[in-house]
Write a protein that holds these residues in place. Structure first.
Motif, PDB file in Angstrom:
ATOM      1  N   LEU A  91       0.845  -1.202   0.000  1.00  0.00           N
ATOM      2  CA  LEU A  91       0.000   0.000   0.000  1.00  0.00           C
ATOM      3  C   LEU A  91       0.876   1.246   0.000  1.00  0.00           C
ATOM      4  O   LEU A  91       2.065   1.193   0.316  1.00  0.00           O
ATOM      5  N   LEU A  92       0.280   2.383  -0.351  1.00  0.00           N
ATOM      6  CA  LEU A  92       1.010   3.646  -0.297  1.00  0.00           C
ATOM      7  C   LEU A  92       1.472   3.896   1.134  1.00  0.00           C
ATOM      8  O   LEU A  92       0.731   3.635   2.093  1.00  0.00           O
ATOM      9  N   ALA A  93       2.671   4.409   1.291  1.00  0.00           N
ATOM     10  CA  ALA A  93       3.246   4.578   2.617  1.00  0.00           C
ATOM     11  C   ALA A  93       2.446   5.557   3.473  1.00  0.00           C
ATOM     12  O   ALA A  93       2.313   5.386   4.684  1.00  0.00           O
ATOM     13  N   THR A  94       1.909   6.594   2.845  1.00  0.00           N
ATOM     14  CA  THR A  94       1.107   7.574   3.570  1.00  0.00           C
ATOM     15  C   THR A  94      -0.201   7.827   2.829  1.00  0.00           C
ATOM     16  O   THR A  94      -0.243   7.794   1.598  1.00  0.00           O
ATOM     17  N   ALA A  95      -1.244   8.072   3.578  1.00  0.00           N
ATOM     18  CA  ALA A  95      -2.537   8.389   2.979  1.00  0.00           C
ATOM     19  C   ALA A  95      -2.495   9.791   2.380  1.00  0.00           C
ATOM     20  O   ALA A  95      -1.968  10.719   2.994  1.00  0.00           O
ATOM     21  N   ARG A  96      -3.051   9.939   1.173  1.00  0.00           N
ATOM     22  CA  ARG A  96      -3.063  11.234   0.523  1.00  0.00           C
ATOM     23  C   ARG A  96      -3.958  12.220   1.271  1.00  0.00           C
ATOM     24  O   ARG A  96      -3.702  13.419   1.287  1.00  0.00           O
ATOM     25  N   ASN A  97      -5.010  11.678   1.906  1.00  0.00           N
ATOM     26  CA  ASN A  97      -5.966  12.546   2.588  1.00  0.00           C
ATOM     27  C   ASN A  97      -6.806  11.686   3.517  1.00  0.00           C
ATOM     28  O   ASN A  97      -6.803  10.459   3.426  1.00  0.00           O
ATOM     29  N   THR A  98      -7.511  12.317   4.441  1.00  0.00           N
ATOM     30  CA  THR A  98      -8.484  11.585   5.243  1.00  0.00           C
ATOM     31  C   THR A  98      -9.728  11.347   4.401  1.00  0.00           C
ATOM     32  O   THR A  98      -9.968  12.037   3.411  1.00  0.00           O
ATOM     33  N   GLU A  99     -10.533  10.379   4.791  1.00  0.00           N
ATOM     34  CA  GLU A  99     -11.731  10.078   3.996  1.00  0.00           C
ATOM     35  C   GLU A  99     -12.710  11.253   3.952  1.00  0.00           C
ATOM     36  O   GLU A  99     -13.203  11.595   2.863  1.00  0.00           O
ATOM     37  N   PRO A 100     -13.016  11.915   5.068  1.00  0.00           N
ATOM     38  CA  PRO A 100     -13.922  13.072   4.978  1.00  0.00           C
ATOM     39  C   PRO A 100     -13.382  14.185   4.083  1.00  0.00           C
ATOM     40  O   PRO A 100     -14.143  14.791   3.305  1.00  0.00           O
ATOM     41  N   ASP A 101     -12.085  14.473   4.179  1.00  0.00           N
ATOM     42  CA  ASP A 101     -11.511  15.537   3.355  1.00  0.00           C
ATOM     43  C   ASP A 101     -11.510  15.160   1.876  1.00  0.00           C
ATOM     44  O   ASP A 101     -11.746  15.998   1.004  1.00  0.00           O
ATOM     45  N   GLU A 102     -11.231  13.889   1.590  1.00  0.00           N
ATOM     46  CA  GLU A 102     -11.229  13.441   0.195  1.00  0.00           C
ATOM     47  C   GLU A 102     -12.641  13.469  -0.385  1.00  0.00           C
ATOM     48  O   GLU A 102     -12.849  13.853  -1.541  1.00  0.00           O
ATOM     49  N   ARG A 103     -13.617  13.070   0.400  1.00  0.00           N
ATOM     50  CA  ARG A 103     -15.012  13.150  -0.054  1.00  0.00           C
ATOM     51  C   ARG A 103     -15.404  14.593  -0.320  1.00  0.00           C
ATOM     52  O   ARG A 103     -16.081  14.898  -1.322  1.00  0.00           O
ATOM     53  N   ALA A 104     -15.009  15.506   0.566  1.00  0.00           N
ATOM     54  CA  ALA A 104     -15.321  16.923   0.368  1.00  0.00           C
ATOM     55  C   ALA A 104     -14.676  17.449  -0.909  1.00  0.00           C
ATOM     56  O   ALA A 104     -15.286  18.230  -1.657  1.00  0.00           O
ATOM     57  N   HIS A 105     -13.433  17.018  -1.169  1.00  0.00           N
ATOM     58  CA  HIS A 105     -12.732  17.431  -2.393  1.00  0.00           C
ATOM     59  C   HIS A 105     -13.490  16.970  -3.626  1.00  0.00           C
ATOM     60  O   HIS A 105     -13.719  17.745  -4.569  1.00  0.00           O
ATOM     61  N   TYR A 106     -13.933  15.714  -3.643  1.00  0.00           N
ATOM     62  CA  TYR A 106     -14.628  15.189  -4.814  1.00  0.00           C
ATOM     63  C   TYR A 106     -16.035  15.781  -4.947  1.00  0.00           C
ATOM     64  O   TYR A 106     -16.512  16.009  -6.062  1.00  0.00           O
ATOM     65  N   PHE A 107     -16.716  16.005  -3.828  1.00  0.00           N
ATOM     66  CA  PHE A 107     -18.030  16.645  -3.897  1.00  0.00           C
ATOM     67  C   PHE A 107     -17.917  18.040  -4.528  1.00  0.00           C
ATOM     68  O   PHE A 107     -18.746  18.432  -5.353  1.00  0.00           O
ATOM     69  N   LYS A 108     -16.897  18.775  -4.143  1.00  0.00           N
ATOM     70  CA  LYS A 108     -16.709  20.113  -4.698  1.00  0.00           C
ATOM     71  C   LYS A 108     -16.364  20.047  -6.177  1.00  0.00           C
ATOM     72  O   LYS A 108     -16.934  20.780  -6.999  1.00  0.00           O
ATOM     73  N   MET A 109     -15.441  19.166  -6.530  1.00  0.00           N
ATOM     74  CA  MET A 109     -14.987  19.063  -7.910  1.00  0.00           C
ATOM     75  C   MET A 109     -16.113  18.597  -8.831  1.00  0.00           C
ATOM     76  O   MET A 109     -16.435  19.237  -9.841  1.00  0.00           O
ATOM     77  N   ARG A 177     -10.832   5.141  -0.937  1.00  0.00           N
ATOM     78  CA  ARG A 177      -9.536   4.785  -1.546  1.00  0.00           C
ATOM     79  C   ARG A 177      -8.399   5.587  -0.911  1.00  0.00           C
ATOM     80  O   ARG A 177      -7.335   5.041  -0.612  1.00  0.00           O
ATOM     81  N   ALA A 178      -8.605   6.866  -0.707  1.00  0.00           N
ATOM     82  CA  ALA A 178      -7.541   7.707  -0.151  1.00  0.00           C
ATOM     83  C   ALA A 178      -7.137   7.239   1.242  1.00  0.00           C
ATOM     84  O   ALA A 178      -5.956   7.122   1.561  1.00  0.00           O
ATOM     85  N   ALA A 179      -8.130   6.964   2.074  1.00  0.00           N
ATOM     86  CA  ALA A 179      -7.832   6.545   3.437  1.00  0.00           C
ATOM     87  C   ALA A 179      -7.212   5.150   3.491  1.00  0.00           C
ATOM     88  O   ALA A 179      -6.395   4.857   4.363  1.00  0.00           O
ATOM     89  N   ALA A 180      -7.571   4.281   2.537  1.00  0.00           N
ATOM     90  CA  ALA A 180      -7.055   2.918   2.511  1.00  0.00           C
ATOM     91  C   ALA A 180      -5.655   2.836   1.914  1.00  0.00           C
ATOM     92  O   ALA A 180      -5.017   1.793   1.969  1.00  0.00           O
ATOM     93  N   ARG A 181      -5.175   3.930   1.315  1.00  0.00           N
ATOM     94  CA  ARG A 181      -3.833   4.004   0.720  1.00  0.00           C
ATOM     95  C   ARG A 181      -3.657   3.046  -0.460  1.00  0.00           C
ATOM     96  O   ARG A 181      -2.587   2.517  -0.710  1.00  0.00           O
ATOM     97  N   VAL A 182      -4.741   2.829  -1.210  1.00  0.00           N
ATOM     98  CA  VAL A 182      -4.699   1.933  -2.365  1.00  0.00           C
ATOM     99  C   VAL A 182      -4.366   2.743  -3.619  1.00  0.00           C
ATOM    100  O   VAL A 182      -5.065   3.707  -3.942  1.00  0.00           O
ATOM    101  N   ASP A 183      -3.312   2.338  -4.301  1.00  0.00           N
ATOM    102  CA  ASP A 183      -2.897   3.032  -5.516  1.00  0.00           C
ATOM    103  C   ASP A 183      -3.612   2.434  -6.716  1.00  0.00           C
ATOM    104  O   ASP A 183      -4.144   1.323  -6.672  1.00  0.00           O
ATOM    105  N   ARG A 184      -3.640   3.178  -7.816  1.00  0.00           N
ATOM    106  CA  ARG A 184      -4.181   2.675  -9.070  1.00  0.00           C
ATOM    107  C   ARG A 184      -3.106   1.897  -9.815  1.00  0.00           C
ATOM    108  O   ARG A 184      -1.938   2.185  -9.633  1.00  0.00           O
TER     109      ARG A 184
END
Length: 302
Positions: A91-109, A177-184
């Motif tokens: 898995l990715l060594a560090t999470a790119r974002n927390t799940e709530p923050d990542e959801r907020a980012h995608y909701f806005k986008m 996905r962001a919180a789980a640290r799963v890469d594409r």
């Protein structure tokens, strides 16, 4: 800067040429601003092809790497990833974002895309076609009147409801996905369920990314990525074609170009997929916005 120069040229040309030219330029302006906005989102915020990560990769023959090797008559050793962005589990060594923050980012986008950019582009295409194509305005008005008289607007409305529902699932999956640290291109994380022995320490089971097997996995993921969105896209595009005729060629041809470029770029590398993914997203949201516009016009008779 280039966009502001383009706006200035529009006003200059519109003072010389006819109203038809105005609508043509207006349509081009909306499309260009749409593309520029999406470029900012996808290239700076790395939305990538995860916009469809709500679905699993269903392609036949996906190659998964166990990440361990059996030695003949010896202990089991694990082949660790060579990607320095990942830890020993794969898995990715560090999470790119927390799940709530990542959801907020995608909701806005995606919310901006759904509520502002796509409808503006759809209206530009609709009015542009009405003024530039001979007889198109009258033919469309006849179809809209028929659809309103026979309550066919609900066909467009229920499709659009499902379209928005799928967008929520996309946001939901990308947050996780962001919180789980799963890469594409991985769509799932598998674990060897050994509770004791050497296999109990095995890394997660993830897709091979290197060599010919990695190229195959990415090419297969690109095909699956299109398949996941195809039922909604095709059904919506057919509704647009039935009501607006040649207007449907715009998202269809744009999707064809984008998907081919996306597949070829993805096969070469993960970073190579963005160039083709952008026009694919534009095509799908433009088609969706046109269906939403038709729902409003046929239900409200406007």
């Amino acid at each position: 800067s280039l966009f502001l120069i383009y706006i200035a040229l529009i006003f200059t040309v519109c003072t010389v040429y006819s109203r038809s030219c105005l609508f043509l330029l207006f349509s081009c302006t909306c499309l260009i601003s749409y593309l520029l906005s999406l470029s900012i989102f996808f290239f700076f915020f790395q939305a990538e092809d995860g916009i469809r990560d709500a679905q699993e990769s269903r392609g036949l023959g996906d190659v998964y790497k166990r990440q361990y090797q059996r030695r003949v008559r010896g202990p089991i050793s694990f082949a660790m990833t060579t990607d320095d962005r990942k830890d020993r589990t794969g898995l990715l060594a560090t999470a790119r974002n927390t799940e709530p923050d990542e959801r907020a980012h995608y909701f806005k986008m995606i919310g901006t895309l759904l509520a502002v950019q796509a409808p503006a582009c759809a209206l530009a295409v609709y009015f542009g076609a009405s003024f530039l194509l001979p007889g198109q305005s009258e033919m469309t008005a006849t179809k809209l009147a028929f659809a309103h008289a026979h309550q066919l607007g609900y066909v467009f409305l229920v499709w659009y409801i499902l379209f928005v529902t799928r967008i929520y699932l996309v946001v939901n999956a990308n947050g996780a996905r962001a919180a789980a640290r799963v890469d594409r291109p991985d769509q799932h994380v598998y674990q060897i369920k050994a509770t004791s022995g050497e296999l109990a320490e095995a890394p997660y089971v993830l897709m091979v990314e290197d060599g010919n097997a990695g190229r195959f996995n990415r090419a297969q993921r690109a095909a699956s990525n299109m398949d996941e969105a195809l039922p909604l896209f095709v059904s919506g595009l057919l509704m647009v074609a039935g009501m607006l005729g040649p207007v449907a060629l715009i998202p269809a041809l744009l999707a064809m170009y984008g998907r081919i470029k996306f597949a070829n770029g993805y096969k070469e590398s993960k970073s190579g997929r963005l160039g083709g993914f952008l026009p694919s997203v534009v095509a799908e949201h433009l088609s969706g916005a046109l269906v939403g516009m038709l729902a409003v016009k046929t239900l409200l008779n406007v």
